[in-house]
Design an enzyme around this catalytic site. Structure first.
Site, mmCIF file in Angstrom:
data_model
loop_
_atom_site.group_PDB
_atom_site.id
_atom_site.type_symbol
_atom_site.label_atom_id
_atom_site.label_comp_id
_atom_site.label_asym_id
_atom_site.label_seq_id
_atom_site.Cartn_x
_atom_site.Cartn_y
_atom_site.Cartn_z
ATOM 1 N N LYS A 117 0.782 -1.131 -0.057
ATOM 2 C CA LYS A 117 -0.234 -0.140 -0.202
ATOM 3 C C LYS A 117 0.745 1.299 0.029
ATOM 4 C CE LYS A 117 -0.223 -0.101 5.038
ATOM 5 N NZ LYS A 117 -0.884 -0.530 6.145
ATOM 6 N N ARG A 138 -11.354 0.101 13.505
ATOM 7 C CA ARG A 138 -11.454 0.305 12.095
ATOM 8 C C ARG A 138 -12.270 -0.595 11.421
ATOM 9 N NH1 ARG A 138 -5.781 2.347 9.922
ATOM 10 N NH2 ARG A 138 -5.446 0.311 9.335
ATOM 11 N N TYR A 167 15.584 28.549 11.291
ATOM 12 C CA TYR A 167 14.422 29.244 12.266
ATOM 13 C C TYR A 167 14.602 28.946 13.693
ATOM 14 C CZ TYR A 167 11.075 28.797 8.280
ATOM 15 O OH TYR A 167 10.636 29.198 7.073
#
Ligand SMILES: *Cc1c(COP(=O)(O)O)cnc(C)c1O
Length: 352
Positions: free
Chosen positions: A41, A140, A265
């Protein structure tokens, strides 16, 4: 440009190791060896679904699983004739028809699916191949393990459905054996009820990669392996699977920064002396330093991550990249699209 380089030899090596462990499980009571269902997948875990599947086939894997209809169709279009199990369930009649036409094994997950699949089977006058999914508490897909009467009710009169397998999925097998064992026992209880009611179960499978490596007693008839092929296992394991891919990038700019100059940052790094840096256009967006452990969601996991981060800070552990087999330190935080590396005193140039 950024390119993911897949090292086929290392991948082959992992496949061999996984096959070897599977063979140690011996044969089941029908004399069949432990079956490996390769999960491909999410675009083959990012490797490219068709390429990954073809390499697996070349190395003796004959059974596959996907999560979406689109993935199944891509494989069939690419001429892959092997067995494919669809891990998601569906009540969409058109989608189910397309999958059946391409000989994809469906997941039967609810009373509603069962009714629609039975109806399609009747219309086609054939038995539709499915694997039953039991929800042993993942929340699920799957028939809820504790609703045994409903499970039997759903399955007992299906004349146009061939149950070729029954499975469940673990939620925390990489970490919590006690909970995984509980899920396993719930699954086995359901299997016993099915057998008592003379409902065919087909092959039984519960293990994903982590459970396969950690709990051989849960192997049953088949295992569903994805991340282990890529060597991406979040706990220490004796078999030393290889990481099979790396990201190749390039330098877009080189410059000298003065002393006491902030980088990144949050001003996360400040030069201590004049520093020569190179900018590489590869950051989180391309997957740089996106870590498996950051995928854990519980508070204890978050605390663990923070603890590790502090430990790293104290030990001044840094991130590195390799250029021509030499290590270069990343300065400051990783950006969405960029990292900055220290090349002071080195002969590093922009590729022409
Ligand atoms: C993704 C998935 C797997 C494979 O999991 P890995 O941990 O990558 O081996 C197995 N079963 C189901 C149902 C999945 O969704």
């Amino acid at each position: 440009m950024n390119t993911l380089i897949v090292e086929k030899e290392k991948l082959k090596n992992n496949i061999e190791k996984i096959k070897e462990i599977a063979s140690r499980s011996g044969k089941d009571d029908k004399g069949n060896p432990l079956k490996i269902i390769a999960v491909v997948k999410a675009n083959g875990y990012g490797l490219g679904i068709v390429e990954f599947t073809k390499i697996l086939i070349e190395n003796g894997i004959t059974s596959f699983a996907v999560s979406t209809k689109e993935e199944a169709m891509i494989l069939r279009k690419a001429g892959i004739k092997e067995e494919i199990l669809m891990l998601s369930a569906s009540c969409d009649e058109n989608e189910l028809n397309e999958l059946i036409e391409k000989n994809i094994i469906l997941t039967l997950s609810s009373k509603e699916d069962a009714e629609i699949i039975e109806k399609i089977g009747k219309k086609l006058d054939k038995k539709i191949k499915v694997h039953l999914k039991i929800d042993t508490e993942f929340g699920r897909y799957g028939l809820i393990y504790s609703e045994k009467e409903k499970i039997v009710e759903t399955l007992k009169d299906l004349k146009h459905i061939q149950i070729e397998g029954t499975y469940t999925h673990f939620s925390i097998s990489f970490y919590d054996e006690k909970y995984t064992k509980l899920q396993f026992e719930r699954f086995i209880d359901v299997i016993e009820v099915l057998k008592m009611n003379e409902i065919e179960t087909g092959i039984l499978h519960v293990c994903n990669s982590s459970a396969f490596l950690k709990y051989p007693y849960m192997h049953l008839n088949a295992v569903r392996i994805g991340s282990a092929f890529l060597g991406r296992i979040s706990f220490k394991n004796e078999i030393k699977l290889n990481k099979i891919a790396y990201l190749e990038s390039e330098i877009t700019e080189i410059k000298e920064l003065p002393k006491k100059f902030n980088i990144g940052y949050s001003n996360s790094y400040r030069t201590k002396k004049q520093t020569k840096i190179a900018i590489i256009p590869c950051g989180y967006m391309q997957g740089f330093n996106v870590k498996a452990e950051d995928d854990l969601f519980r508070i204890v996991d978050k605390l663990r991550i923070i603890k590790n981060d502090i430990k790293k800070l104290l030990k001044k552990e840094a991130l590195y990249v390799h250029i021509n087999n030499e290590k270069y330190r990343v300065l400051g935080r990783v950006g969405a699209y960029h990292i900055i590396i220290d090349i002071t005193g080195k002969k590093v140039e922009i590729r022409q």
